[in-house]
Motif scaffolding. Structure first.
Motif, PDB file in Angstrom:
ATOM      1  N   UNK A 112      15.256  18.147  -3.015  1.00  0.00           N
ATOM      2  CA  UNK A 112      14.761  18.312  -4.377  1.00  0.00           C
ATOM      3  C   UNK A 112      14.328  19.753  -4.616  1.00  0.00           C
ATOM      4  N   UNK A 113      14.185  20.111  -5.876  1.00  0.00           N
ATOM      5  CA  UNK A 113      13.753  21.468  -6.246  1.00  0.00           C
ATOM      6  C   UNK A 113      12.373  21.764  -5.674  1.00  0.00           C
ATOM      7  N   UNK A 114      11.493  20.763  -5.694  1.00  0.00           N
ATOM      8  CA  UNK A 114      10.138  20.945  -5.172  1.00  0.00           C
ATOM      9  C   UNK A 114      10.184  21.289  -3.687  1.00  0.00           C
ATOM     10  N   UNK A 115      10.939  20.525  -2.909  1.00  0.00           N
ATOM     11  CA  UNK A 115      11.044  20.775  -1.470  1.00  0.00           C
ATOM     12  C   UNK A 115      11.703  22.119  -1.184  1.00  0.00           C
ATOM     13  N   UNK A 116      12.711  22.464  -1.993  1.00  0.00           N
ATOM     14  CA  UNK A 116      13.390  23.743  -1.821  1.00  0.00           C
ATOM     15  C   UNK A 116      12.413  24.892  -2.078  1.00  0.00           C
ATOM     16  N   UNK A 117      11.601  24.778  -3.125  1.00  0.00           N
ATOM     17  CA  UNK A 117      10.623  25.824  -3.436  1.00  0.00           C
ATOM     18  C   UNK A 117       9.556  25.939  -2.347  1.00  0.00           C
ATOM     19  N   UNK A 118       9.125  24.820  -1.800  1.00  0.00           N
ATOM     20  CA  UNK A 118       8.153  24.860  -0.702  1.00  0.00           C
ATOM     21  C   UNK A 118       8.769  25.547   0.511  1.00  0.00           C
ATOM     22  N   UNK A 119      10.018  25.227   0.820  1.00  0.00           N
ATOM     23  CA  UNK A 119      10.703  25.862   1.940  1.00  0.00           C
ATOM     24  C   UNK A 119      10.851  27.365   1.714  1.00  0.00           C
ATOM     25  N   UNK A 120      11.185  27.774   0.484  1.00  0.00           N
ATOM     26  CA  UNK A 120      11.291  29.198   0.154  1.00  0.00           C
ATOM     27  C   UNK A 120       9.935  29.874   0.351  1.00  0.00           C
ATOM     28  N   UNK A 160      -0.809  38.522  -0.592  1.00  0.00           N
ATOM     29  CA  UNK A 160      -0.046  39.139  -1.677  1.00  0.00           C
ATOM     30  C   UNK A 160       1.066  38.240  -2.173  1.00  0.00           C
ATOM     31  N   UNK A 161       1.825  37.653  -1.236  1.00  0.00           N
ATOM     32  CA  UNK A 161       2.912  36.748  -1.629  1.00  0.00           C
ATOM     33  C   UNK A 161       2.373  35.541  -2.379  1.00  0.00           C
ATOM     34  N   UNK A 162       1.251  35.007  -1.921  1.00  0.00           N
ATOM     35  CA  UNK A 162       0.638  33.850  -2.567  1.00  0.00           C
ATOM     36  C   UNK A 162       0.284  34.171  -4.024  1.00  0.00           C
ATOM     37  N   UNK A 163      -0.371  35.304  -4.247  1.00  0.00           N
ATOM     38  CA  UNK A 163      -0.786  35.633  -5.604  1.00  0.00           C
ATOM     39  C   UNK A 163       0.375  36.014  -6.507  1.00  0.00           C
ATOM     40  N   UNK A 164       1.432  36.578  -5.944  1.00  0.00           N
ATOM     41  CA  UNK A 164       2.636  36.848  -6.748  1.00  0.00           C
ATOM     42  C   UNK A 164       3.222  35.530  -7.238  1.00  0.00           C
ATOM     43  N   UNK A 165       3.315  34.536  -6.366  1.00  0.00           N
ATOM     44  CA  UNK A 165       3.853  33.240  -6.772  1.00  0.00           C
ATOM     45  C   UNK A 165       2.943  32.546  -7.783  1.00  0.00           C
ATOM     46  N   UNK A 166       1.633  32.663  -7.609  1.00  0.00           N
ATOM     47  CA  UNK A 166       0.704  32.063  -8.572  1.00  0.00           C
ATOM     48  C   UNK A 166       0.857  32.745  -9.936  1.00  0.00           C
ATOM     49  N   UNK A 167       0.954  34.077  -9.930  1.00  0.00           N
ATOM     50  CA  UNK A 167       1.086  34.838 -11.178  1.00  0.00           C
ATOM     51  C   UNK A 167       2.362  34.448 -11.920  1.00  0.00           C
ATOM     52  N   UNK A 168       3.437  34.182 -11.173  1.00  0.00           N
ATOM     53  CA  UNK A 168       4.713  33.789 -11.771  1.00  0.00           C
ATOM     54  C   UNK A 168       4.778  32.293 -12.078  1.00  0.00           C
ATOM     55  N   UNK A 169       3.690  31.587 -11.808  1.00  0.00           N
ATOM     56  CA  UNK A 169       3.606  30.141 -12.020  1.00  0.00           C
ATOM     57  C   UNK A 169       4.631  29.375 -11.178  1.00  0.00           C
ATOM     58  N   UNK A 170       4.839  29.836  -9.969  1.00  0.00           N
ATOM     59  CA  UNK A 170       5.717  29.164  -9.014  1.00  0.00           C
ATOM     60  C   UNK A 170       4.821  28.506  -7.974  1.00  0.00           C
ATOM     61  N   UNK A 171       4.180  27.427  -8.417  1.00  0.00           N
ATOM     62  CA  UNK A 171       3.143  26.791  -7.615  1.00  0.00           C
ATOM     63  C   UNK A 171       3.652  26.214  -6.299  1.00  0.00           C
TER      64      UNK A 171
END
Length: 97
Positions: A2-10, A62-73
């Motif tokens: 699923x997209x969710x699992x793929x995003x978590x893996x990324x 840094x990576x965490x906050x970039x993803x949060x800023x882009x709303x890629x939870x």
């Protein structure tokens, strides 16, 4: 997958890459030699390898906050999962050594 699992893996993959680069930077800053293998062997012998890994994990922030800023939870969640795994490994190295 699923997209969710793929995003978590990324997110886990990005966190791993950030952690590796952070470890390299930590070795460059705190290492007494240009030979990475020698610095890692000395760090393991002196029981400070866990500290180098923990310093290396700061790039995950840094990576965490970039993803949060882009709303890629979900990607941010992957980075957080990897950071927790690194924390557990660091604690294991600290208390088992």
């Amino acid at each position: 997958m699923t997209k969710k699992n793929k995003d978590i893996f990324i997110g886990i993959f990005v966190g791993l890459i950030a952690n590796i680069f952070g470890l390299i930077f930590a070795i460059q800053i705190f290492g007494a030699s240009d030979d990475y293998v020698k610095v890692v062997k000395n760090a393991i012998a002196e029981n400070i390898f866990g500290k180098l890994v923990a310093i290396g994990a700061l790039l995950n922030l840094g990576a965490f906050f970039v993803f949060i800023k882009k709303r890629q939870d979900h990607r941010a969640m992957g980075v957080l999962i990897l950071t927790i795994i690194v924390m557990l490994i660091t604690f294991g190295l600290k208390f088992l050594s």
